[in-house]
Structure formats: structure tokens, C-alpha cells
Motif scaffolding. Structure first.
Motif, PDB file in Angstrom:
ATOM      1  N   LEU A   1       0.644   0.711 -11.672  1.00 35.53           N
ATOM      2  CA  LEU A   1       0.164   1.644 -12.693  1.00 35.53           C
ATOM      3  C   LEU A   1      -1.029   1.077 -13.453  1.00 35.53           C
ATOM      4  O   LEU A   1      -2.012   1.785 -13.701  1.00 35.53           O
ATOM      5  N   THR A   2      -0.958  -0.192 -13.804  1.00 32.34           N
ATOM      6  CA  THR A   2      -2.044  -0.834 -14.551  1.00 32.34           C
ATOM      7  C   THR A   2      -3.347  -0.803 -13.766  1.00 32.34           C
ATOM      8  O   THR A   2      -4.411  -0.479 -14.313  1.00 32.34           O
ATOM      9  N   GLU A   3      -3.278  -1.111 -12.479  1.00 32.98           N
ATOM     10  CA  GLU A   3      -4.487  -1.089 -11.645  1.00 32.98           C
ATOM     11  C   GLU A   3      -5.020   0.324 -11.457  1.00 32.98           C
ATOM     12  O   GLU A   3      -6.233   0.545 -11.483  1.00 32.98           O
ATOM     13  N   LEU A   4      -4.128   1.286 -11.263  1.00 34.54           N
ATOM     14  CA  LEU A   4      -4.569   2.671 -11.075  1.00 34.54           C
ATOM     15  C   LEU A   4      -5.177   3.242 -12.360  1.00 34.54           C
ATOM     16  O   LEU A   4      -6.125   4.024 -12.302  1.00 34.54           O
ATOM     17  N   VAL A   5      -4.654   2.833 -13.521  1.00 36.47           N
ATOM     18  CA  VAL A   5      -5.247   3.251 -14.798  1.00 36.47           C
ATOM     19  C   VAL A   5      -6.624   2.613 -14.958  1.00 36.47           C
ATOM     20  O   VAL A   5      -7.600   3.287 -15.334  1.00 36.47           O
ATOM     21  N   ALA A   6      -6.736   1.318 -14.650  1.00 39.91           N
ATOM     22  CA  ALA A   6      -8.021   0.620 -14.782  1.00 39.91           C
ATOM     23  C   ALA A   6      -9.091   1.251 -13.887  1.00 39.91           C
ATOM     24  O   ALA A   6     -10.268   1.302 -14.256  1.00 39.91           O
ATOM     25  N   ALA A   7      -8.676   1.768 -12.732  1.00 40.50           N
ATOM     26  CA  ALA A   7      -9.624   2.384 -11.806  1.00 40.50           C
ATOM     27  C   ALA A   7      -9.887   3.857 -12.124  1.00 40.50           C
ATOM     28  O   ALA A   7     -10.764   4.468 -11.517  1.00 40.50           O
ATOM     29  N   GLY A   8      -9.136   4.420 -13.067  1.00 40.77           N
ATOM     30  CA  GLY A   8      -9.325   5.813 -13.438  1.00 40.77           C
ATOM     31  C   GLY A   8      -8.543   6.805 -12.598  1.00 40.77           C
ATOM     32  O   GLY A   8      -8.653   8.011 -12.799  1.00 40.77           O
TER      33      GLY A   8
ATOM     34  N   ALA B   1       0.841  -1.204   0.000  1.00 39.59           N
ATOM     35  CA  ALA B   1       0.000   0.000   0.000  1.00 39.59           C
ATOM     36  C   ALA B   1       0.874   1.251   0.000  1.00 39.59           C
ATOM     37  O   ALA B   1       0.545   2.242  -0.669  1.00 39.59           O
ATOM     38  N   ARG B   2       1.989   1.222   0.715  1.00 35.35           N
ATOM     39  CA  ARG B   2       2.902   2.376   0.721  1.00 35.35           C
ATOM     40  C   ARG B   2       3.449   2.639  -0.676  1.00 35.35           C
ATOM     41  O   ARG B   2       3.657   3.792  -1.066  1.00 35.35           O
ATOM     42  N   ARG B   3       3.693   1.586  -1.459  1.00 35.03           N
ATOM     43  CA  ARG B   3       4.194   1.777  -2.829  1.00 35.03           C
ATOM     44  C   ARG B   3       3.132   2.443  -3.705  1.00 35.03           C
ATOM     45  O   ARG B   3       3.443   3.306  -4.527  1.00 35.03           O
ATOM     46  N   VAL B   4       1.871   2.047  -3.541  1.00 27.97           N
ATOM     47  CA  VAL B   4       0.780   2.672  -4.307  1.00 27.97           C
ATOM     48  C   VAL B   4       0.694   4.155  -3.954  1.00 27.97           C
ATOM     49  O   VAL B   4       0.606   5.016  -4.832  1.00 27.97           O
ATOM     50  N   VAL B   5       0.743   4.463  -2.667  1.00 27.14           N
ATOM     51  CA  VAL B   5       0.693   5.855  -2.215  1.00 27.14           C
ATOM     52  C   VAL B   5       1.897   6.623  -2.755  1.00 27.14           C
ATOM     53  O   VAL B   5       1.771   7.777  -3.187  1.00 27.14           O
ATOM     54  N   ALA B   6       3.059   5.996  -2.764  1.00 21.93           N
ATOM     55  CA  ALA B   6       4.275   6.657  -3.276  1.00 21.93           C
ATOM     56  C   ALA B   6       4.118   7.027  -4.747  1.00 21.93           C
ATOM     57  O   ALA B   6       4.522   8.112  -5.172  1.00 21.93           O
ATOM     58  N   VAL B   7       3.516   6.128  -5.538  1.00 21.54           N
ATOM     59  CA  VAL B   7       3.293   6.407  -6.960  1.00 21.54           C
ATOM     60  C   VAL B   7       2.358   7.607  -7.113  1.00 21.54           C
ATOM     61  O   VAL B   7       2.638   8.540  -7.869  1.00 21.54           O
ATOM     62  N   LEU B   8       1.249   7.600  -6.387  1.00 24.12           N
ATOM     63  CA  LEU B   8       0.303   8.714  -6.477  1.00 24.12           C
ATOM     64  C   LEU B   8       0.941  10.021  -6.011  1.00 24.12           C
ATOM     65  O   LEU B   8       0.829  11.051  -6.686  1.00 24.12           O
ATOM     66  N   ASP B   9       1.628   9.988  -4.879  1.00 22.15           N
ATOM     67  CA  ASP B   9       2.278  11.200  -4.375  1.00 22.15           C
ATOM     68  C   ASP B   9       3.311  11.736  -5.359  1.00 22.15           C
ATOM     69  O   ASP B   9       3.432  12.943  -5.556  1.00 22.15           O
ATOM     70  N   HIS B  10       4.052  10.832  -5.985  1.00 20.82           N
ATOM     71  CA  HIS B  10       5.087  11.244  -6.930  1.00 20.82           C
ATOM     72  C   HIS B  10       4.475  11.933  -8.156  1.00 20.82           C
ATOM     73  O   HIS B  10       4.987  12.946  -8.627  1.00 20.82           O
TER      74      HIS B  10
ATOM     75  N   PRO C   1       8.440  -4.466 -12.750  1.00 20.03           N
ATOM     76  CA  PRO C   1       7.209  -5.273 -12.740  1.00 20.03           C
ATOM     77  C   PRO C   1       6.220  -4.842 -11.653  1.00 20.03           C
ATOM     78  O   PRO C   1       5.010  -4.786 -11.900  1.00 20.03           O
ATOM     79  N   THR C   2       6.717  -4.521 -10.480  1.00 19.01           N
ATOM     80  CA  THR C   2       5.835  -4.067  -9.398  1.00 19.01           C
ATOM     81  C   THR C   2       5.204  -2.725  -9.760  1.00 19.01           C
ATOM     82  O   THR C   2       3.999  -2.522  -9.600  1.00 19.01           O
ATOM     83  N   CYS C   3       6.013  -1.816 -10.274  1.00 17.72           N
ATOM     84  CA  CYS C   3       5.517  -0.499 -10.664  1.00 17.72           C
ATOM     85  C   CYS C   3       4.473  -0.622 -11.777  1.00 17.72           C
ATOM     86  O   CYS C   3       3.431   0.033 -11.733  1.00 17.72           O
ATOM     87  N   LEU C   4       4.739  -1.490 -12.750  1.00 16.96           N
ATOM     88  CA  LEU C   4       3.783  -1.687 -13.839  1.00 16.96           C
ATOM     89  C   LEU C   4       2.454  -2.227 -13.311  1.00 16.96           C
ATOM     90  O   LEU C   4       1.387  -1.789 -13.739  1.00 16.96           O
ATOM     91  N   GLY C   5       2.503  -3.152 -12.372  1.00 16.90           N
ATOM     92  CA  GLY C   5       1.266  -3.682 -11.781  1.00 16.90           C
ATOM     93  C   GLY C   5       0.465  -2.591 -11.087  1.00 16.90           C
ATOM     94  O   GLY C   5      -0.761  -2.509 -11.225  1.00 16.90           O
TER      95      GLY C   5
END
Length: 141
Positions: free
Chosen positions: A48-55, A10-19, A42-46
Motif C-alpha cells: 500500500l505504501t509503495e502504491l500510494v507513493a506512486a499515485g 507481484a501477484r499480491r500487488v495485483v491482488a490489492v489493486l484488483d480488490h 506488514p506485507t500489505c502495508l508495504g
């Protein structure tokens, strides 16, 4: 009781959004994001793919970069509605905006982040020769 258990995924997802928020609307590619955040591709792509799918993010097919998506607008509006201090501030801002013919804002900060929580726009000037008030900026974080 405070929550002490943290989730690295979850921290990685938040880091991507914050960045991407910190990038200020500039799109970033997979390699740049992974490198700058210290996340495997691979982790970053996963993520990003989920965040794109969710809008929450959009992917530009021409430049292969990622940016903030429209679902964040709805999330921000919902968060703003839940920010009760905004309602209190707005009751004070509206008369000020009317009285001084100015746009008034109230902002809040938390940790190193700051944001505008509510705004009351000035009405159209009533007379010619109207001058705006001096504005000052305070750096955040």
C-alpha cells in the motif's frame, strides 16, 4: 513462448489493486485488505505504501482507508490508446451514434473482467419528441 514463472510478490500487488477495483470506489483499511486477501499486515502495508507513493492509490488520512489513485487514470488512458480494436470500433460507432442519436459503446472481456473500450457520444437531439433506444445490460463474469 509462454511465460510460466510467476512471482508471488507481484501477484499480491495485483491482488490489492484488483480488490480495490472490485470495491467500486469504497475505501478499505489496512486490516480489512490484509484479512480479505490473506496477506500479512506488514506485507500489505508495504504494498500500500509503495502504491500510494506512486499515485496508484490514495490514503484518506481521516478514515485511514485506501482507494484508487489518479495514476490509474493515466494508465487506463495509455492502455486504451494501445488497444487497437478501439480505433476500429470507434470508426463504426461514430456513424451509428450520429444516425441514431444515441451513445454507442464497444466493450471487451478477458477472463472474468470486462470493460468499456471505446465510446461515441450521441449528438444533441435535433427535434423535440426524440426517444432514446432501449438499452440492455449483460452481466460480466
Amino acid at each position: 513462448m509462454a511465460v510460466t514463472r510467476r512471482s508471488p510478490p507481484a501477484r499480491r500487488v495485483v491482488a490489492v489493486l484488483d480488490h480495490l477495483v472490485a470495491a467500486g470506489g469504497r475505501g478499505l483499511g489496512l486490516s480489512a485488505l490484509a484479512r480479505e486477501l490473506g496477506i500479512s499486515k506488514p506485507t500489505c502495508l508495504g504494498i500500500l505504501t509503495e502504491l500510494v507513493a506512486a499515485g496508484y492509490l490514495v490514503r484518506d488520512p481521516a478514515t485511514l482507508t485506501y482507494g484508487l489513485g489518479p495514476a490509474l487514470i493515466a494508465a487506463g488512458r495509455a492502455a486504451r490508446r494501445g488497444f487497437l480494436a478501439g480505433d476500429v470500433a470507434r470508426r463504426h460507432l461514430e456513424p451509428l451514434a450520429e444516425r441514431y442519436h444515441a451513445t454507442c459503446t464497444a466493450s471487451a472481456s478477458w477472463a472474468t473482467r470486462s470493460w468499456c473500450s471505446t465510446r461515441s457520444c450521441r449528438p444533441a437531439p435535433r427535434r423535440s419528441g426524440w426517444a432514446s433506444a432501449t438499452r440492455s445490460r449483460r452481466p460480466s463474469g
